[in-house]
Write a protein that holds these residues in place. Structure first.
Motif, PDB file in Angstrom:
ATOM      1  N   ARG A  79       0.848  -1.118  -0.065  1.00  0.00           N
ATOM      2  CA  ARG A  79       0.289  -0.028   0.054  1.00  0.00           C
ATOM      3  C   ARG A  79       0.863   1.226   0.057  1.00  0.00           C
ATOM      4  O   ARG A  79       0.711   2.018  -0.422  1.00  0.00           O
ATOM      5  CB  ARG A  79      -1.007  -0.089   1.135  1.00  0.00           C
ATOM      6  N   MET A 102      -5.026  -8.198 -12.413  1.00  0.00           N
ATOM      7  CA  MET A 102      -6.151  -7.686 -12.015  1.00  0.00           C
ATOM      8  C   MET A 102      -6.189  -7.606 -10.294  1.00  0.00           C
ATOM      9  O   MET A 102      -6.384  -6.545  -9.617  1.00  0.00           O
ATOM     10  CB  MET A 102      -7.511  -8.233 -12.279  1.00  0.00           C
ATOM     11  N   ILE A 103      -5.481  -8.794  -9.883  1.00  0.00           N
ATOM     12  CA  ILE A 103      -5.421  -8.702  -8.442  1.00  0.00           C
ATOM     13  C   ILE A 103      -4.370  -7.717  -7.932  1.00  0.00           C
ATOM     14  O   ILE A 103      -4.421  -7.226  -6.853  1.00  0.00           O
ATOM     15  CB  ILE A 103      -4.823 -10.198  -8.003  1.00  0.00           C
ATOM     16  N   GLY A 104      -3.516  -7.468  -8.892  1.00  0.00           N
ATOM     17  CA  GLY A 104      -2.544  -6.183  -8.312  1.00  0.00           C
ATOM     18  C   GLY A 104      -3.168  -5.080  -8.189  1.00  0.00           C
ATOM     19  O   GLY A 104      -2.701  -4.022  -7.418  1.00  0.00           O
ATOM     20  N   HIS A 106      -5.908  -4.695  -6.504  1.00  0.00           N
ATOM     21  CA  HIS A 106      -6.668  -4.870  -5.337  1.00  0.00           C
ATOM     22  C   HIS A 106      -6.392  -3.433  -4.365  1.00  0.00           C
ATOM     23  O   HIS A 106      -7.328  -2.887  -3.674  1.00  0.00           O
ATOM     24  CB  HIS A 106      -6.380  -6.122  -4.843  1.00  0.00           C
ATOM     25  N   VAL A 107      -5.053  -3.311  -4.166  1.00  0.00           N
ATOM     26  CA  VAL A 107      -4.700  -2.470  -3.175  1.00  0.00           C
ATOM     27  C   VAL A 107      -4.940  -0.987  -3.479  1.00  0.00           C
ATOM     28  O   VAL A 107      -5.160  -0.066  -2.647  1.00  0.00           O
ATOM     29  CB  VAL A 107      -3.083  -2.652  -2.841  1.00  0.00           C
ATOM     30  N   THR A 109      -8.019  -0.241  -5.177  1.00  0.00           N
ATOM     31  CA  THR A 109      -9.307  -0.222  -5.235  1.00  0.00           C
ATOM     32  C   THR A 109     -10.047  -0.565  -4.163  1.00  0.00           C
ATOM     33  O   THR A 109      -9.445  -0.956  -3.028  1.00  0.00           O
ATOM     34  CB  THR A 109      -9.929  -0.984  -6.366  1.00  0.00           C
ATOM     35  N   GLY A 110     -11.531  -0.325  -4.155  1.00  0.00           N
ATOM     36  CA  GLY A 110     -11.964  -0.508  -2.689  1.00  0.00           C
ATOM     37  C   GLY A 110     -13.304  -1.202  -2.745  1.00  0.00           C
ATOM     38  O   GLY A 110     -13.916  -0.978  -1.685  1.00  0.00           O
ATOM     39  N   ALA A 111     -13.708  -1.412  -3.898  1.00  0.00           N
ATOM     40  CA  ALA A 111     -15.138  -2.107  -3.827  1.00  0.00           C
ATOM     41  C   ALA A 111     -15.178  -3.374  -2.657  1.00  0.00           C
ATOM     42  O   ALA A 111     -14.289  -4.066  -2.565  1.00  0.00           O
ATOM     43  CB  ALA A 111     -15.611  -2.861  -5.179  1.00  0.00           C
ATOM     44  N   ILE A 130     -10.343  -1.678 -13.357  1.00  0.00           N
ATOM     45  CA  ILE A 130      -9.304  -2.806 -13.133  1.00  0.00           C
ATOM     46  C   ILE A 130      -9.042  -3.298 -14.342  1.00  0.00           C
ATOM     47  O   ILE A 130      -7.914  -3.708 -14.701  1.00  0.00           O
ATOM     48  CB  ILE A 130      -9.962  -3.579 -12.046  1.00  0.00           C
ATOM     49  N   THR A 170      -0.063  -2.435  -8.830  1.00  0.00           N
ATOM     50  CA  THR A 170      -0.275  -1.956  -7.463  1.00  0.00           C
ATOM     51  C   THR A 170       0.417  -0.478  -7.356  1.00  0.00           C
ATOM     52  O   THR A 170       0.201   0.231  -6.388  1.00  0.00           O
ATOM     53  CB  THR A 170       0.804  -2.701  -6.421  1.00  0.00           C
TER      54      THR A 170
END
Ligand code: ATP
Ligand code: MG
Lengths: 253, 353
Positions: A79, A102-104, A106-107, A109-111, A130, A170
């Motif tokens: 983060r 897309m996993i990258g 994650h940090v 984004t916030g859904a 994303i 990220t």
């Protein structure tokens, strides 16, 4: 001289009797390509692991972008803006290349659960963004044609590229690569070099561990040498190459 | 081409919906007992889909899932029965039940999430037993759960004056209690299926899958693995709580006996047998494992008397025998489950080579 992005102060780590890191202090400046070299078992990967929170150092600590990094909180390192790849590639093997990237995201984004369940407009927009960004990154590392393939079915070189794309997703300030050229042939290494230079010119600072001395000396602005867990020297490649201790410990061998 | 597929899949859904709608009337021809069996099958589908979030999505082996079912069931039993003289309405009890189960899930989750695989399974197993033993012993010094006798005369589900027990006439159609519960349960199931599907293909679902695949890499890309695992536990537990509440109301009676380890194992078997993480597979697993034993129970006795003129094997023990054999066979020949997701099947096939 540009400002310091990451500073390690007296970092120590031991595993039982093995002193993997002894009092390592070094600093990486904003925008540079910084090489970390040393013989096998010198502690390079351990340094990465301490920095990214996978290991808790037994002494010392890190300052990143002006504030201390908390030990034992890997997700926070990401983060804060530290992304990494692994020496022994760690992809999500049974997910597609696109999903890995897309996993990258994650940090950044916030859904949450409710957004997902109710499929709110904001969630759908974020999901589309994303996907869009992930596709762009696959293009960037030139594996867009493998987007739908499972990560584990990619060739070795493509897996390395995918891992870099996932790390870039990220939005790191500092990208740490652990032996990215390992097992690559000359052409692949040349392509990798181009990729790394491209990432730097986009404004990302790069720290990388490498055994290929030619690559390191050609690419890096500054180099640090570790031997038996201790820092031998930290300087520009021209100086490091001529240092007697380095030649003895590593280059000469 | 694409249009054709669309029409075919819509037609399939419509046919499925019609089948689901008439099913309780078909079952009623064999007696209300069959409708009740159907109700339980659907309740198990609901329960299995809740557990699927924990086991299938987040990859956490939970052997104490029935504890959350118990929490939901007892919440309903205590708040809507003569035991405390409380008769709260459903929209009060169900959220409380789900909430308490959710808290129980977080309570179980937070100290155990550093554990993995077998270790986590053992701790959750212990937790499930603890909850059951609690229910068994909380009758003294203050009688809260009424101990092993359980709680009786629990209120049925009711919306206003519309009760789900007893027979009512709607549009000239006589609906029995079990038939009404059937439709309620189907509605709940549709809801949980939608939630499962949407979660699976969301940012959260992807993060769960990443944790399942490689926890270290997941941490390194910034996924807060602890919170996400807790979330899975909490969500799974909440669904367990809701299922427990409906169970309690449907039965009109709860006792600790209903929440034994074998129940946890059953629900887990449904998830695994059907195809972990694959929603149609989990539904199939739950339906098969809840209906098959009942079918055997009712089928084996009469068949034996017809064939041999008398009972050779006790139907009850034969039921467990067949059941065990079926499980072994499935694990031997379809290790990814009866209806696995295409990816999972590929995974296992490649691993086997
Ligand atoms: N988790 C661990 N447990 C015990 N010892 C470890 C662990 N990780 C590293 N070590 C030890 O610490 C020392 C440094 O290892 P490290 O992996 O950091 O070396 P490296 O410089 O990355 O070497 P290489 O070039 O082979 O990758 C080695 O002696 C290694 O055996
Ligand atoms: Mg290493």
């Amino acid at each position: 001289m540009s400002r310091v992005l990451l500073e390690a102060k007296g970092v120590a780590k031991h595993f039982g009797g093995v002193k993997a890191l002894r009092d390592v202090s070094l600093s990486i400046r904003q925008g540079e390509i910084y090489g970390l070299i040393g013989p096998n078992g010198a502690g390079k990967t351990t340094f990465f692991n301490c920095m990214t929170g996978l290991y808790v150092p037994d002494g010392g600590g890190f300052t990143f972008d002006g504030a201390p990094l908390h030990a034992d909180a890997p997700h926070q390192a990401a983060r804060r803006g530290i992304a990494r790849t692994f020496q022994n590639i760690r992809l999500f093997g049974n997910m597609t290349a696109l999903e890995n990237v897309m996993i990258g995201r994650h940090v950044r984004t916030g859904a949450g659960v409710l957004g997902a369940i109710f499929q709110t407009a904001a969630t759908r927009a974020e999901e589309a963004a994303i996907r869009q960004r992930a596709i762009e990154l696959l293009h960037y590392v030139r594996i867009e044609d493998r987007a739908g393939d499972l990560a584990k079915n990619l060739s070795y070189g493509d897996q390395r590229r995918l891992e870099i794309a996932r790390a870039l997703a990220t939005e790191p300030k500092l990208l740490c690569l652990d032996e990215p050229a390992a097992g690559m042939n000359a052409t692949e290494t040349a392509e990798l070099r181009e990729l790394i230079e491209g990432i730097r010119s986009d404004g990302t600072t790069i720290l990388f561990i490498e055994h290929d001395v030619k690559l390191v000396m050609g690419l890096c602005d500054r180099v640090a040498v570790l031997d038996y867990g201790a820092l031998v020297i930290e300087d520009v490649p021209a100086v490091v190459q001529k240092d007697q201790r380095v030649i003895e410990a590593y280059l000469g061998a | 081409m694409k249009n054709g597929r669309f029409f075919r899949s819509t037609a399939g859904v419509m046919a499925g919906a019609v089948l689901l709608l008439v099913l309780p009337f078909v079952a009623a021809m064999g007696g209300q007992a069959w409708v009740r069996i159907l109700d339980f099958a659907i309740l198990y589908v609901f329960l299995a889909l809740g557990l699927n979030i924990v086991v299938g999505f987040a990859g956490l082996l939970d052997l104490g899932y029935i504890a959350f079912y118990a929490v939901g069931a007892y919440t309903w039993a205590l708040l809507a029965s003569p035991h405390f003289g409380l008769h709260l309405p459903i929209w009060v009890i169900l959220p409380i039940g789900a909430g308490l189960a959710c808290i129980a899930g977080v309570l179980l989750g937070s100290p155990t999430l550093k554990l993995r695989g077998d270790y986590l399974a053992i701790v959750t197993l212990g937790f499930g037993e603890i909850v059951r033993i609690f229910m068994n012993n909380l009758n003294a010094p203050i009688n809260i759960t009424n101990g092993p006798q359980g709680i009786t005369l629990i209120d049925p589900v009711a919306f206003g004056s519309f009760k789900f027990s007893g027979t009512t006439e709607i549009f000239g159609l006589a609906l029995t209690g079990p038939q009404k519960y059937y439709y309620l349960l189907i509605a709940l199931c549709v809801l949980v299926v939608i939630i499962n599907l949407r979660l699976q293909h969301s940012r959260i679902g992807r993060a769960w899958q990443a944790i399942r695949e490689d926890e270290v890499a997941a941490k390194a890309v910034g996924i807060n693995t602890r919170n996400l695992k807790l979330l899975a536990f909490a969500m799974g537990a909440s669904f367990g709580g809701v299922a427990g509440g409906v169970f309690s109301a449907m039965q009109g009676f709860v006792s600790p006996e209903s929440f034994s380890l074998i129940e946890s194992i059953m629900v887990l078997a449904m998830v695994v047998l059907g195809g972990m993480g694959h929603i149609p597979g989990v539904i199939l697993g739950a339906v098969l494992l809840s209906i098959l034993p009942e079918a055997l129970r009712y089928g084996v006795g009469p068949i034996q008397t017809a064939l041999f003129g008398r009972l050779l094997v006790d139907p009850e023990s034969l039921r467990m025998l067949v059941f065990g054999l079926a499980l072994v066979l499935v694990m031997r020949f379809r290790p990814a489950g009866l209806w696995p997701s295409p990816e999972r099947r590929r995974e296992l096939e490649e691993a086997g080579q």
